[in-house]
Write a protein that holds these residues in place. Sequence first.
Motif, PDB file in Angstrom:
ATOM      1  N   ILE A  96       0.908  -1.086   0.003  1.00  0.00           N
ATOM      2  CA  ILE A  96       0.081  -0.223  -0.075  1.00  0.00           C
ATOM      3  C   ILE A  96       0.860   1.359   0.015  1.00  0.00           C
ATOM      4  N   VAL A  97       1.858   1.281   0.685  1.00  0.00           N
ATOM      5  CA  VAL A  97       2.571   2.376   1.210  1.00  0.00           C
ATOM      6  C   VAL A  97       3.473   2.571  -0.402  1.00  0.00           C
ATOM      7  N   LEU A  98       3.954   1.389  -0.850  1.00  0.00           N
ATOM      8  CA  LEU A  98       4.897   1.413  -1.969  1.00  0.00           C
ATOM      9  C   LEU A  98       4.182   2.132  -3.263  1.00  0.00           C
ATOM     10  N   ARG A  99       3.038   1.820  -3.537  1.00  0.00           N
ATOM     11  CA  ARG A  99       2.205   2.096  -4.717  1.00  0.00           C
ATOM     12  C   ARG A  99       2.097   3.419  -4.632  1.00  0.00           C
ATOM     13  N   SER A 100       1.762   4.005  -3.505  1.00  0.00           N
ATOM     14  CA  SER A 100       1.547   5.554  -3.362  1.00  0.00           C
ATOM     15  C   SER A 100       2.797   6.472  -3.586  1.00  0.00           C
ATOM     16  N   ARG A 101       3.893   5.795  -2.768  1.00  0.00           N
ATOM     17  CA  ARG A 101       5.320   6.477  -3.001  1.00  0.00           C
ATOM     18  C   ARG A 101       5.723   6.510  -4.593  1.00  0.00           C
ATOM     19  N   PHE A 102       5.661   5.363  -5.405  1.00  0.00           N
ATOM     20  CA  PHE A 102       6.145   5.248  -6.696  1.00  0.00           C
ATOM     21  C   PHE A 102       5.072   6.237  -7.479  1.00  0.00           C
ATOM     22  N   ALA A 103       3.839   6.220  -7.380  1.00  0.00           N
ATOM     23  CA  ALA A 103       2.806   7.216  -8.141  1.00  0.00           C
ATOM     24  C   ALA A 103       3.274   8.667  -7.741  1.00  0.00           C
ATOM     25  N   GLU A 104       3.644   8.949  -6.678  1.00  0.00           N
ATOM     26  CA  GLU A 104       3.858  10.437  -6.254  1.00  0.00           C
ATOM     27  C   GLU A 104       5.243  10.752  -6.826  1.00  0.00           C
ATOM     28  N   ASP A 105       6.375   9.877  -6.664  1.00  0.00           N
ATOM     29  CA  ASP A 105       7.611  10.136  -7.416  1.00  0.00           C
ATOM     30  C   ASP A 105       7.512  10.384  -8.855  1.00  0.00           C
ATOM     31  N   CYS A 106       6.844   9.281  -9.557  1.00  0.00           N
ATOM     32  CA  CYS A 106       6.371   9.708 -10.995  1.00  0.00           C
ATOM     33  C   CYS A 106       5.770  10.895 -11.176  1.00  0.00           C
ATOM     34  N   LEU A 107       4.918  11.198 -10.328  1.00  0.00           N
ATOM     35  CA  LEU A 107       3.977  12.599 -10.258  1.00  0.00           C
ATOM     36  C   LEU A 107       4.924  13.554 -10.343  1.00  0.00           C
ATOM     37  N   TYR A 108       6.173  13.602  -9.233  1.00  0.00           N
ATOM     38  CA  TYR A 108       6.950  14.813  -9.231  1.00  0.00           C
ATOM     39  C   TYR A 108       7.733  15.043 -10.464  1.00  0.00           C
ATOM     40  N   GLU A 109       8.250  13.893 -11.292  1.00  0.00           N
ATOM     41  CA  GLU A 109       8.911  13.772 -12.417  1.00  0.00           C
ATOM     42  C   GLU A 109       8.153  14.531 -13.599  1.00  0.00           C
TER      43      GLU A 109
END
Length: 217
Positions: free
Chosen positions: A5-18
């Motif tokens: 659960i934590v990983l999927r949000s972190r990855f999505a938000e990292d991609c959003l930042y890029e």
Amino acid sequence: MRTHIVLRSRFAEDCLYEAHWRGVRQYLLLGAGVDTFAWRQPAWAGDLRIIEADQSASQAGKLRLLRAAGLSKPPNLSFMTVDLQTDDLPAVFARSPLDLTAPVFVSCLGVLIYLTRPTVSRIFRWLGGLPKGSEFVFTASVRRWNPFFFLFAARVASAGEPWLTYFKPAQLEEELKACGFSRVEWLTAEGAADRYWASGGVALPPPRNCSLVRAVV
């Protein structure tokens, strides 16, 4: 499960930042659920247009939790009611706060597995037709052949939310490219461990499985 659960949000938000760094200023959360990005958003996200789209019952439940916690709606956030299974998404979002002539970053985390395969294909075709530079990060569940998988699948089915749609990586990549996406990346368990756990200091264990996909128009 907590790691997932934590990983999927972190990855999505990292991609959003890029994507934001490249100029994308719209963030659509399909099936937003109880996602909290809008209330955790960092300073760089202040110029984002954030749209949370979900079923009315799910959205109402979330709003009750927010009111109970004393949290107000951020000024750059809008809510939309949508049924991903039945609604005509192009028509619905044509009436939304989204500017569909500009790139959109879209996340759909832990949702597609509950939708029928034809519905998922409709979502792919719609998102693949968004302006160049749009991105889609989503959970692409792969069927696992282990006791835990079958136990958990039976549990959610008994609660009235059966798992319906699974993917095979090669076939999924082919479908996404046919729908208009130019680049497709999988985050594997090994890739996640290298990206987030290699430096140490993370209390949660690294994932045993990971099925996150990033597709760029």
